[in-house]
Write a protein that holds these residues in place. Structure first.
Motif, short mmCIF file in Angstrom:
data_model
loop_
_atom_site.label_atom_id
_atom_site.label_comp_id
_atom_site.label_asym_id
_atom_site.label_seq_id
_atom_site.Cartn_x
_atom_site.Cartn_y
_atom_site.Cartn_z
N ASP A 107 -82.94 -53.85 -67.93
CA ASP A 107 -83.28 -55.27 -67.84
C ASP A 107 -82.07 -56.16 -68.09
N LEU A 108 -81.25 -55.79 -69.07
CA LEU A 108 -80.06 -56.57 -69.37
C LEU A 108 -79.06 -56.52 -68.22
N ARG A 109 -78.86 -55.35 -67.66
CA ARG A 109 -77.93 -55.22 -66.53
C ARG A 109 -78.38 -56.10 -65.36
N TYR A 110 -79.67 -56.08 -65.09
CA TYR A 110 -80.17 -56.88 -63.98
C TYR A 110 -80.01 -58.37 -64.27
N PHE A 111 -80.33 -58.79 -65.49
CA PHE A 111 -80.23 -60.19 -65.88
C PHE A 111 -78.79 -60.68 -65.70
N ILE A 112 -77.83 -59.88 -66.19
CA ILE A 112 -76.41 -60.26 -66.11
C ILE A 112 -75.95 -60.32 -64.65
N LYS A 113 -76.39 -59.36 -63.86
CA LYS A 113 -76.02 -59.35 -62.44
C LYS A 113 -76.65 -60.53 -61.71
N TYR A 114 -77.91 -60.81 -62.00
CA TYR A 114 -78.64 -61.89 -61.33
C TYR A 114 -77.97 -63.24 -61.57
N HIS A 115 -77.57 -63.49 -62.81
CA HIS A 115 -76.97 -64.78 -63.18
C HIS A 115 -75.44 -64.78 -63.03
N LYS A 116 -74.89 -63.65 -62.57
CA LYS A 116 -73.43 -63.54 -62.39
C LYS A 116 -72.69 -63.88 -63.69
N ILE A 117 -73.12 -63.24 -64.78
CA ILE A 117 -72.54 -63.48 -66.10
C ILE A 117 -71.48 -62.43 -66.38
N SER A 118 -70.35 -62.86 -66.92
CA SER A 118 -69.29 -61.93 -67.33
C SER A 118 -69.33 -61.80 -68.85
N LEU A 119 -69.76 -60.62 -69.31
CA LEU A 119 -69.88 -60.38 -70.74
C LEU A 119 -69.26 -59.04 -71.10
N PRO A 120 -68.58 -58.96 -72.26
CA PRO A 120 -68.00 -57.68 -72.70
C PRO A 120 -69.04 -56.80 -73.38
N VAL A 121 -70.10 -56.45 -72.66
CA VAL A 121 -71.20 -55.70 -73.24
C VAL A 121 -71.04 -54.21 -72.92
N ARG A 122 -71.14 -53.38 -73.96
CA ARG A 122 -71.14 -51.92 -73.77
C ARG A 122 -72.57 -51.45 -74.00
N PHE A 123 -73.29 -51.27 -72.91
CA PHE A 123 -74.72 -51.00 -72.98
C PHE A 123 -75.02 -49.72 -73.74
N GLU A 124 -74.15 -48.71 -73.59
CA GLU A 124 -74.42 -47.42 -74.22
C GLU A 124 -74.34 -47.50 -75.74
#
Length: 254
Positions: A209-226
């Motif tokens: 869900d977070l990956r999709y949200f970031i992609k949808y809004h074209k957000i650049s964040l230093p997030v390490r999902f793992e």
């Protein structure tokens, strides 16, 4: 630094310690992350090592924190995660006591990080803030900058981890030279007690869900999902929704 061979202490029993300071994304170890580690190792009264490492916290750094520390998202984007540097840092510290200004603040963050990486981090420590409260006049401010000024200790760069670790080492040294014979019991390292459980990792659905949200809004964040915990993923999602709004469900293609 030029002080590698700096003679810290003379004739004092506690000549072995590691002065530690962290820069973090906030004040709560349950919610916030380490973004820089600084430490100075002292053995036999001699500086035997210095450690400095930027850390990718895996989450955005607020403008307030960046303004205070000078550390930005861009600076940590390619930095290693805490999991990649923690073992190296623990090896640097050996089993020495920790010295720090409000040392429990740093210890809580470090122990939580260690537990989340399956490591043990049980230490004793000495708090220079507690020493300042014992030996400075009541009316004087006792934060690190004020304490260094009171004891005429020249500082380097405030609010960066390694510089603050050096300041804590210098402050401890000055306090020990001045007051250890008068109140030796205050200079004995005491066990640092902080109980913490390992965080549960974020679920695959949370990360998706977070990956999709970031992609949808074209957000650049230093997030390490793992590396996100469940609670961190939930808080990050709430923050992003508050800032960018919810995604209309019909916009998403499964």
């Amino acid at each position: 630094m030029s002080e590698k061979n700096w003679k810290l202490l003379d004739g004092l029993s506690n000549e072995d310690f590691v002065a530690v300071d962290l820069e973090t994304t906030g004040l709560d170890p349950k919610k916030d992350r380490i973004m820089e580690i600084g430490a100075v190792r002292v053995e036999g009264g001699q500086v035997t090592g210095e450690y400095q490492q930027l850390v990718n916290p895996g989450c955005p750094i607020s403008g307030l924190v960046s303004g205070l520390t000078g550390i930005t998202d861009e600076m940590v984007r390619m930095a290693p995660s805490i999991g990649e540097v923690l073992g190296e840092f623990l090896s640097f510290c050996k089993t020495l006591p920790i010295v720090g200004h409000q040392v429990m603040f740093d210890y809580r963050f470090l122990k939580r990080a260690a537990v989340n990486q399956g490591e043990s981090f049980e230490r004793s420590g000495i708090d220079t803030l507690a020493l300042c409260r014992a030996f400075m006049p009541a009316e004087e401010k006792k934060n690190l900058a004020a304490a260094c000024a009171f004891f005429e200790i020249e500082r380097d760069q405030a609010h960066r981890a390694c510089s603050d670790a050096w300041d804590a080492a210098r402050l401890y040294t000055q306090l020990a030279r001045s007051f250890a014979k008068e109140r030796p019991e205050l200079f004995v390292p005491k066990p640092l007690i902080y109980k913490v459980k390992r965080d549960q990792p974020a679920s695959e659905k949370q990360k998706e869900d977070l990956r999709y949200f970031i992609k949808y809004h074209k957000i650049s964040l230093p997030v390490r999902f793992e590396e996100l915990s469940r609670s961190e993923a939930s808080r990050l999602q709430d923050q992003l929704i508050l800032q960018y709004g919810r995604i209309r469900q019909k916009s998403r293609k499964d």
